[in-house]
Design a protein around this motif. Structure first.
Motif, short mmCIF file in Angstrom:
data_model
loop_
_atom_site.label_atom_id
_atom_site.label_comp_id
_atom_site.label_asym_id
_atom_site.label_seq_id
_atom_site.Cartn_x
_atom_site.Cartn_y
_atom_site.Cartn_z
N LEU A 275 0.83 -1.21 0.00
CA LEU A 275 0.00 0.00 0.00
C LEU A 275 0.86 1.26 0.00
N PHE A 276 2.04 1.19 0.61
CA PHE A 276 2.91 2.35 0.71
C PHE A 276 4.06 2.29 -0.30
N LEU A 277 4.46 1.07 -0.69
CA LEU A 277 5.54 0.96 -1.65
C LEU A 277 5.11 1.32 -3.06
N VAL A 278 3.85 1.06 -3.41
CA VAL A 278 3.38 1.36 -4.77
C VAL A 278 3.41 2.86 -5.08
N PRO A 279 2.92 3.75 -4.20
CA PRO A 279 3.07 5.19 -4.50
C PRO A 279 4.54 5.60 -4.64
N LEU A 280 5.40 5.00 -3.81
CA LEU A 280 6.83 5.31 -3.93
C LEU A 280 7.37 4.81 -5.26
N ALA A 281 6.88 3.64 -5.70
CA ALA A 281 7.30 3.12 -7.01
C ALA A 281 6.87 4.08 -8.12
N GLY A 282 5.66 4.64 -7.98
CA GLY A 282 5.18 5.62 -8.97
C GLY A 282 6.09 6.83 -9.04
N ILE A 283 6.53 7.30 -7.86
CA ILE A 283 7.46 8.45 -7.83
C ILE A 283 8.78 8.08 -8.49
N GLY A 284 9.28 6.84 -8.19
CA GLY A 284 10.53 6.39 -8.79
C GLY A 284 10.44 6.29 -10.30
N ILE A 285 9.31 5.80 -10.80
CA ILE A 285 9.12 5.66 -12.26
C ILE A 285 9.05 7.03 -12.93
N ILE A 286 8.31 7.96 -12.31
CA ILE A 286 8.21 9.31 -12.87
C ILE A 286 9.60 9.93 -13.00
N ASN A 287 10.44 9.76 -11.97
CA ASN A 287 11.79 10.33 -12.00
C ASN A 287 12.64 9.68 -13.08
N ILE A 288 12.50 8.37 -13.27
CA ILE A 288 13.25 7.68 -14.32
C ILE A 288 12.86 8.20 -15.69
N LEU A 289 11.56 8.36 -15.92
CA LEU A 289 11.07 8.83 -17.23
C LEU A 289 11.49 10.27 -17.50
N LYS A 290 11.51 11.09 -16.45
CA LYS A 290 11.92 12.48 -16.64
C LYS A 290 13.39 12.59 -17.06
N ALA A 291 14.18 11.61 -16.61
CA ALA A 291 15.62 11.65 -16.90
C ALA A 291 15.96 11.10 -18.28
N GLN A 292 14.94 10.55 -18.97
CA GLN A 292 15.19 9.94 -20.27
C GLN A 292 14.84 10.88 -21.41
N ASN A 293 15.43 10.57 -22.55
CA ASN A 293 15.06 11.27 -23.78
C ASN A 293 13.61 10.95 -24.12
N LYS A 294 12.82 11.96 -24.46
CA LYS A 294 11.40 11.75 -24.73
C LYS A 294 11.16 10.72 -25.84
N LYS A 295 12.16 10.54 -26.68
CA LYS A 295 12.04 9.58 -27.78
C LYS A 295 11.85 8.16 -27.26
N TYR A 296 12.44 7.87 -26.09
CA TYR A 296 12.38 6.50 -25.57
C TYR A 296 11.40 6.34 -24.41
N THR A 297 10.69 7.41 -24.09
CA THR A 297 9.79 7.37 -22.92
C THR A 297 8.71 6.30 -23.07
N VAL A 298 8.04 6.24 -24.22
CA VAL A 298 6.94 5.29 -24.43
C VAL A 298 7.46 3.85 -24.35
N ILE A 299 8.61 3.59 -24.98
CA ILE A 299 9.18 2.23 -24.95
C ILE A 299 9.53 1.83 -23.54
N LEU A 300 10.20 2.75 -22.82
CA LEU A 300 10.62 2.46 -21.45
C LEU A 300 9.42 2.25 -20.53
N LEU A 301 8.41 3.11 -20.65
CA LEU A 301 7.22 2.98 -19.82
C LEU A 301 6.50 1.66 -20.10
N THR A 302 6.44 1.27 -21.36
CA THR A 302 5.80 -0.01 -21.72
C THR A 302 6.51 -1.18 -21.05
#
Length: 478
Positions: A275-302
């Motif tokens: 219940l508490f780790l999932v919101p933290l995982a969401g924050i971690g994923i958002i930070n990873i995607l922000k650090a990537q080139n937008k070209k690869y965001t969709v592939i990485l998120l998938t």
């Protein structure tokens, strides 16, 4: 629980409630009761079989969890992208899928209601409806499952944080600290609190399962959180190091760290900590995607979203659980059909030589009451007397005080054993049927033990009224 729900429908009231604490399972002969009333109410109103009610119930939990998680995520970061990621992850982690797949449980209802409680607490504004819902929801969760205790640190942290916010204590600390070290305060507070919470089980020898103190139960948490646990570590580190934390971020961070007190109780924590780790995982994923080139965001998120789904699908639906012929996870067709046959053609009391098998037959054949090795159910169906004077309170300092309330003899197991040894006669308890699990070869299968059953031996001299090879039913003549 299926059997107890049947008793509610049959008798029209809960025979196990002898005291207000019985609702929370903290009194002799009792069990946490909210789910039992909920499912019995659906059954009585809709007029459906319990199997169908359970199916509808788990679908309801799954759908409700999606909306509750979405609302809760919005109180942390008001961003649609973040809210959808958190919702997808939560609804597909093994812990959630396991408990919303056609099963009765008291834990699932608590698990899906906690995000809704967090939403009510963290949502801005002091609307009267929210306050009323909070005061209704907290006692409801208390009588739903003992996992409620794991919520107490979060509730205490929330209240203390509100007080600190009103008194501007945090701002006072930052302003009066040396400018050189003021940036360390938002980092040191969670680290110090984590050390305090983590030391509680070690210092006071509390909240420890056998063996867990020497073998950190990380495998259990990975199994039920899934690969998303990796991103939650990133989210936890990020929030810990973040300088300008808002109020809701402090609550999420400190509530997660407070669970360190229960880290050595994996039996319960593996369901609750997601219940508490999932919101933290969401924050971690958002930070990873922000650090990537937008070209690869969709592939990485998938990839990030598909890998956990594959992981959950494998363990939930493809991987074969280790099962033996007595303790399988699911009721087989022969057992189910036998229960249906007994529901149609028998009534009265019965006993079987297989513990799990007898529970399952009893749940299906609600016209025939089985003597089983479980004191609460045996008391409901008048096999044993509800003699509360035989029990005594656990001391307040004992862990068992909070989970069981009282200690005393196990009348159900004692009676079951004595009947199989014919130390008590079946006539004394008006038992009319002996249901034999033939694969046990005349033995009792109970608590992973096996010994010859004298009552089964007696059954072989009685009238055989049902025989499907693996199951035989004998009618006792008086």
């Amino acid at each position: 629980m299926h059997i107890m729900i049947n008793s509610l429908t049959e008798f029209g009231y809960a025979k196990w409630i002898l005291h207000p604490l019985s609702l929370a399972g903290l009194y002799p002969y009792s069990y946490s009761s909210s789910v039992l009333f909920f499912l019995s109410g659906i059954q009585q109103v809709a007029g459906l079989e319990m199997n169908t009610v359970i199916f509808i119930y788990t679908i309801f939990l799954a759908v409700f969890s999606v909306f509750a998680t979405y609302l809760m995520a919005g109180t942390l970061i008001d961003d649609d992208f973040f809210k959808h990621i958190v919702t997808i992850i939560f609804s597909t982690i093994p812990a959630m899928v396991t408990y919303t797949t056609y099963t009765i449980g008291t834990r699932p209802l608590l698990i899906v209601l906690v995000p809704f409680l967090m939403y009510l607490l963290l949502n801005k504004g002091n609307h009267i409806k929210q306050i009323i819902l909070i005061f209704l929801l907290i006692p409801f969760l208390f009588i739903t499952h003992h996992l409620f205790y794991f919520l107490l640190p979060m509730l205490v942290i929330y209240i203390l944080s509100k007080i600190c916010s009103k008194l501007a204590i945090y701002e006072y600390l930052v302003q009066n600290a040396s400018k050189k070290y003021s940036y360390l305060i938002p980092i040191l507070i969670p680290i110090v609190l984590f050390m305090v919470f983590y030391s509680i089980p070690v210092i006071f020898k509390k909240f420890l399962e056998e063996g867990s103190r020497y073998q950190f139960p990380i495998i259990s948490y990975i199994r039920y959180v899934g690969p998303s646990i990796i991103y939650s570590i990133g989210g936890l580190v990020y929030l810990t190091l973040k300088q300008n934390k808002v109020f809701n971020e402090w609550i999420l961070l400190l509530s997660t760290l407070s669970l360190a007190s229960f880290i050595y109780v994996p039996t319960y924590m593996k369901w609750f900590i997601p219940l508490f780790l999932v919101p933290l995982a969401g924050i971690g994923i958002i930070n990873i995607l922000k650090a990537q080139n937008k070209k690869y965001t969709v592939i990485l998120l998938t990839i990030i979203l598909i890998v956990p789904i594959i992981y959950t699908g494998y363990f939930q639906y493809i991987s074969k659980y280790e099962e033996n012929e007595y303790y399988g996870r699911y009721i087989d067709g022969t057992t189910y059909n036998t229960g249906v046959w007994m529901k149609e053609f028998t009534s009265g009391n019965a006993i079987s030589n297989n513990e799990v098998f007898s529970y399952r037959i009893f749940a299906i054949s609600d016209t025939t009451h089985f003597l089983i090795p479980y004191t609460t159910i045996d008391a409901i169906y008048d096999f044993v007397d509800t003699n509360v004077s035989s029990f005594k309170r656990y001391p307040l300092s004992s862990d068992k005080f909070w989970f069981d309330g009282y200690e005393g003899p196990d009348f159900g197991e004692n009676l079951w054993y004595s009947l199989h040894e014919l130390e008590r006669s079946p006539e004394e308890l008006e038992i009319e049927y002996i249901v034999e699990y033939v694969k046990a070869n005349g033995n009792v299968v109970w608590n992973h033990a096996s010994f010859p059953s004298k009552i089964i031996e007696r059954g072989h001299s009685e009238s055989l009224i049902y025989d499907v090879g693996t199951i035989k039913i004998w009618n006792i003549s008086y």
